[in-house]
Scaffold this motif. Sequence first.
Motif, PDB file in Angstrom:
ATOM      1  N   ALA A 120       0.832  -1.204   0.000  1.00 26.47           N
ATOM      2  CA  ALA A 120       0.000   0.000   0.000  1.00 26.47           C
ATOM      3  C   ALA A 120       0.863   1.248   0.000  1.00 26.47           C
ATOM      4  O   ALA A 120       0.552   2.252  -0.636  1.00 26.47           O
ATOM      5  N   PHE A 121       1.976   1.198   0.742  1.00 29.06           N
ATOM      6  CA  PHE A 121       2.874   2.348   0.844  1.00 29.06           C
ATOM      7  C   PHE A 121       3.441   2.714  -0.523  1.00 29.06           C
ATOM      8  O   PHE A 121       3.565   3.888  -0.877  1.00 29.06           O
ATOM      9  N   SER A 122       3.802   1.694  -1.324  1.00 32.31           N
ATOM     10  CA  SER A 122       4.430   1.939  -2.623  1.00 32.31           C
ATOM     11  C   SER A 122       3.467   2.595  -3.601  1.00 32.31           C
ATOM     12  O   SER A 122       3.889   3.245  -4.559  1.00 32.31           O
ATOM     13  N   GLN A 123       2.137   2.444  -3.368  1.00 28.45           N
ATOM     14  CA  GLN A 123       1.150   3.031  -4.254  1.00 28.45           C
ATOM     15  C   GLN A 123       0.694   4.415  -3.794  1.00 28.45           C
ATOM     16  O   GLN A 123      -0.099   5.058  -4.481  1.00 28.45           O
ATOM     17  N   ASN A 124       1.160   4.868  -2.646  1.00 29.54           N
ATOM     18  CA  ASN A 124       0.710   6.135  -2.087  1.00 29.54           C
ATOM     19  C   ASN A 124       1.731   7.234  -2.366  1.00 29.54           C
ATOM     20  O   ASN A 124       2.878   7.151  -1.931  1.00 29.54           O
ATOM     21  N   THR A 125       1.320   8.266  -3.078  1.00 35.98           N
ATOM     22  CA  THR A 125       2.253   9.350  -3.412  1.00 35.98           C
ATOM     23  C   THR A 125       2.378  10.373  -2.297  1.00 35.98           C
ATOM     24  O   THR A 125       3.276  11.215  -2.331  1.00 35.98           O
ATOM     25  N   GLY A 126       1.484  10.326  -1.305  1.00 35.79           N
ATOM     26  CA  GLY A 126       1.582  11.220  -0.173  1.00 35.79           C
ATOM     27  C   GLY A 126       1.040  12.605  -0.455  1.00 35.79           C
ATOM     28  O   GLY A 126       0.555  12.915  -1.546  1.00 35.79           O
ATOM     29  N   PHE A 127       1.113  13.470   0.574  1.00 32.06           N
ATOM     30  CA  PHE A 127       0.637  14.843   0.475  1.00 32.06           C
ATOM     31  C   PHE A 127       1.719  15.680  -0.210  1.00 32.06           C
ATOM     32  O   PHE A 127       2.804  15.856   0.336  1.00 32.06           O
ATOM     33  N   GLY A 128       1.414  16.184  -1.407  1.00 34.49           N
ATOM     34  CA  GLY A 128       2.410  16.954  -2.139  1.00 34.49           C
ATOM     35  C   GLY A 128       3.637  16.142  -2.495  1.00 34.49           C
ATOM     36  O   GLY A 128       4.732  16.695  -2.639  1.00 34.49           O
ATOM     37  N   GLY A 129       3.463  14.838  -2.642  1.00 34.10           N
ATOM     38  CA  GLY A 129       4.585  13.972  -2.983  1.00 34.10           C
ATOM     39  C   GLY A 129       5.477  13.611  -1.808  1.00 34.10           C
ATOM     40  O   GLY A 129       6.518  12.975  -1.983  1.00 34.10           O
ATOM     41  N   LYS A 130       5.085  13.970  -0.594  1.00 39.85           N
ATOM     42  CA  LYS A 130       5.895  13.692   0.598  1.00 39.85           C
ATOM     43  C   LYS A 130       5.105  12.788   1.551  1.00 39.85           C
ATOM     44  O   LYS A 130       3.884  12.910   1.669  1.00 39.85           O
ATOM     45  N   ARG A 131       5.817  11.910   2.252  1.00 32.92           N
ATOM     46  CA  ARG A 131       5.135  10.908   3.065  1.00 32.92           C
ATOM     47  C   ARG A 131       5.639  10.824   4.508  1.00 32.92           C
ATOM     48  O   ARG A 131       5.176   9.980   5.255  1.00 32.92           O
ATOM     49  N   VAL A 132       6.581  11.657   4.917  1.00 30.44           N
ATOM     50  CA  VAL A 132       7.121  11.606   6.272  1.00 30.44           C
ATOM     51  C   VAL A 132       6.977  12.975   6.927  1.00 30.44           C
ATOM     52  O   VAL A 132       7.444  13.983   6.376  1.00 30.44           O
ATOM     53  N   LEU A 133       6.336  12.984   8.089  1.00 33.53           N
ATOM     54  CA  LEU A 133       6.091  14.210   8.843  1.00 33.53           C
ATOM     55  C   LEU A 133       6.784  14.111  10.207  1.00 33.53           C
ATOM     56  O   LEU A 133       6.512  13.194  10.975  1.00 33.53           O
ATOM     57  N   ILE A 134       7.698  15.029  10.512  1.00 33.15           N
ATOM     58  CA  ILE A 134       8.396  15.077  11.797  1.00 33.15           C
ATOM     59  C   ILE A 134       7.685  16.072  12.699  1.00 33.15           C
ATOM     60  O   ILE A 134       7.432  17.218  12.298  1.00 33.15           O
ATOM     61  N   LYS A 135       7.367  15.653  13.955  1.00 33.77           N
ATOM     62  CA  LYS A 135       6.560  16.505  14.833  1.00 33.77           C
ATOM     63  C   LYS A 135       7.154  16.608  16.237  1.00 33.77           C
ATOM     64  O   LYS A 135       7.960  15.774  16.649  1.00 33.77           O
ATOM     65  N   ALA A 154      -1.389   4.628  15.493  1.00 32.45           N
ATOM     66  CA  ALA A 154      -2.044   4.459  14.198  1.00 32.45           C
ATOM     67  C   ALA A 154      -3.148   5.504  14.074  1.00 32.45           C
ATOM     68  O   ALA A 154      -3.907   5.730  15.014  1.00 32.45           O
ATOM     69  N   ARG A 155      -3.211   6.144  12.899  1.00 33.59           N
ATOM     70  CA  ARG A 155      -4.241   7.145  12.640  1.00 33.59           C
ATOM     71  C   ARG A 155      -5.038   6.773  11.396  1.00 33.59           C
ATOM     72  O   ARG A 155      -4.475   6.360  10.382  1.00 33.59           O
ATOM     73  N   LEU A 156      -6.353   6.953  11.479  1.00 35.04           N
ATOM     74  CA  LEU A 156      -7.223   6.786  10.334  1.00 35.04           C
ATOM     75  C   LEU A 156      -7.885   8.134  10.058  1.00 35.04           C
ATOM     76  O   LEU A 156      -8.717   8.601  10.842  1.00 35.04           O
ATOM     77  N   TYR A 157      -7.485   8.772   8.964  1.00 31.81           N
ATOM     78  CA  TYR A 157      -8.027  10.083   8.609  1.00 31.81           C
ATOM     79  C   TYR A 157      -9.376   9.926   7.934  1.00 31.81           C
ATOM     80  O   TYR A 157      -9.650   8.926   7.254  1.00 31.81           O
ATOM     81  N   LYS A 158     -10.210  10.928   8.124  1.00 29.80           N
ATOM     82  CA  LYS A 158     -11.568  10.876   7.599  1.00 29.80           C
ATOM     83  C   LYS A 158     -11.575  10.782   6.081  1.00 29.80           C
ATOM     84  O   LYS A 158     -12.447  10.155   5.488  1.00 29.80           O
ATOM     85  N   GLY A 159     -10.600  11.378   5.452  1.00 29.09           N
ATOM     86  CA  GLY A 159     -10.485  11.275   4.003  1.00 29.09           C
ATOM     87  C   GLY A 159     -11.220  12.384   3.283  1.00 29.09           C
ATOM     88  O   GLY A 159     -11.899  13.224   3.872  1.00 29.09           O
ATOM     89  N   GLY A 160     -11.080  12.396   1.959  1.00 33.39           N
ATOM     90  CA  GLY A 160     -11.680  13.429   1.132  1.00 33.39           C
ATOM     91  C   GLY A 160     -10.791  13.698  -0.058  1.00 33.39           C
ATOM     92  O   GLY A 160      -9.999  12.851  -0.472  1.00 33.39           O
ATOM     93  N   VAL A 161     -10.935  14.870  -0.630  1.00 33.60           N
ATOM     94  CA  VAL A 161     -10.122  15.236  -1.796  1.00 33.60           C
ATOM     95  C   VAL A 161      -8.653  15.324  -1.420  1.00 33.60           C
ATOM     96  O   VAL A 161      -7.772  14.873  -2.145  1.00 33.60           O
ATOM     97  N   ILE A 162      -8.374  15.914  -0.227  1.00 37.98           N
ATOM     98  CA  ILE A 162      -6.990  16.071   0.232  1.00 37.98           C
ATOM     99  C   ILE A 162      -6.609  14.862   1.084  1.00 37.98           C
ATOM    100  O   ILE A 162      -7.317  14.515   2.035  1.00 37.98           O
ATOM    101  N   PRO A 163      -5.502  14.190   0.778  1.00 41.95           N
ATOM    102  CA  PRO A 163      -5.114  12.988   1.524  1.00 41.95           C
ATOM    103  C   PRO A 163      -4.500  13.311   2.876  1.00 41.95           C
ATOM    104  O   PRO A 163      -4.201  14.468   3.187  1.00 41.95           O
ATOM    105  N   ALA A 164      -4.280  12.257   3.670  1.00 36.96           N
ATOM    106  CA  ALA A 164      -3.564  12.412   4.938  1.00 36.96           C
ATOM    107  C   ALA A 164      -2.162  12.959   4.631  1.00 36.96           C
ATOM    108  O   ALA A 164      -1.628  12.746   3.540  1.00 36.96           O
ATOM    109  N   PRO A 165      -1.587  13.707   5.585  1.00 37.05           N
ATOM    110  CA  PRO A 165      -1.981  13.840   7.000  1.00 37.05           C
ATOM    111  C   PRO A 165      -2.775  15.098   7.321  1.00 37.05           C
ATOM    112  O   PRO A 165      -2.546  15.729   8.351  1.00 37.05           O
TER     113      PRO A 165
END
Length: 267
Positions: A17-32, A109-120
């Motif tokens: 699933a990870f390999s098919q996900n392009t992420g938000f703006g092409g990025k998939r790692v968020l440091i917080k 683990a987080r499950l986002y509500k979803g919509g046009v804009i993907p997680a996070p």
Amino acid sequence: MKKIIYITLLILLAAPAFSQNTGFGGKRVLIKTDLLNGVRSPLFSASAELLITRRFTLTGGYRITSGKYNQIYFYDEYHSQDYYYYSDYSQNKLKDKADIDSRVWSIEARLYKGGVIPAPKGFFYYGTYTNGNVDVKGNYYESLTSKINTSSSSNKDNNLYYTYEAKNIKTWGLEGGLGYQSFINKYVTLGFKLGLNYTSFNYDNNWDPKVLSGVAKTYGPNLLRLAPLDLDDTDHPVASLLRSSGDSVYKGSVGLNFYLQLGILLF
């Protein structure tokens, strides 16, 4: 070793699933990091949120906190229970607070509500497992651990007041709740989460559970402690979960946690 195996299996299962996900703006790692951790401070935290699918993320984190916690011993926990009828210190809560330093890692683990804009970005539901070590400097009366005569005003001063230190107390916890995360710009996020927390304290009984019972009731929730209440509530519906089996020693807490977090979307 088991923890490493579990994490490895989780990553392998999520890889397709990870390999098919392009992420938000092409990025998939968020440091917080935490801007606010309930009412506890000072603190340090760092976590990395990894996008697995369009709506699902996993986060690994580490948090260090330092603060003062109430010490509560209920009437039925004392050996010399007559002391409570004649002492000036007739409240469950001690006059002093304990100093607690903690070092905790977490998997969330987080499950986002979803919509046009993907997680996070957006509303999400989350579940978290925590595990760590705690150092405590606290207090207790001798009548908590020994049967002494304190039934008259002439004897009540025999009830000595002790200070103790306990290192590397083992804790673990479960938390579930909801939150919201938004982007300030393309790279910076600001989010919050509010959850119900259960914390098990001194689960390996490496330290005297009778003495640590005073802080076991209050450690865990960083916003509001829900149970046990500040009274002798042995019939509380959550009491069986928080007490050791077969006795009245409390080894856990239930309450609400709140976090305000700032993040940077890196890659």
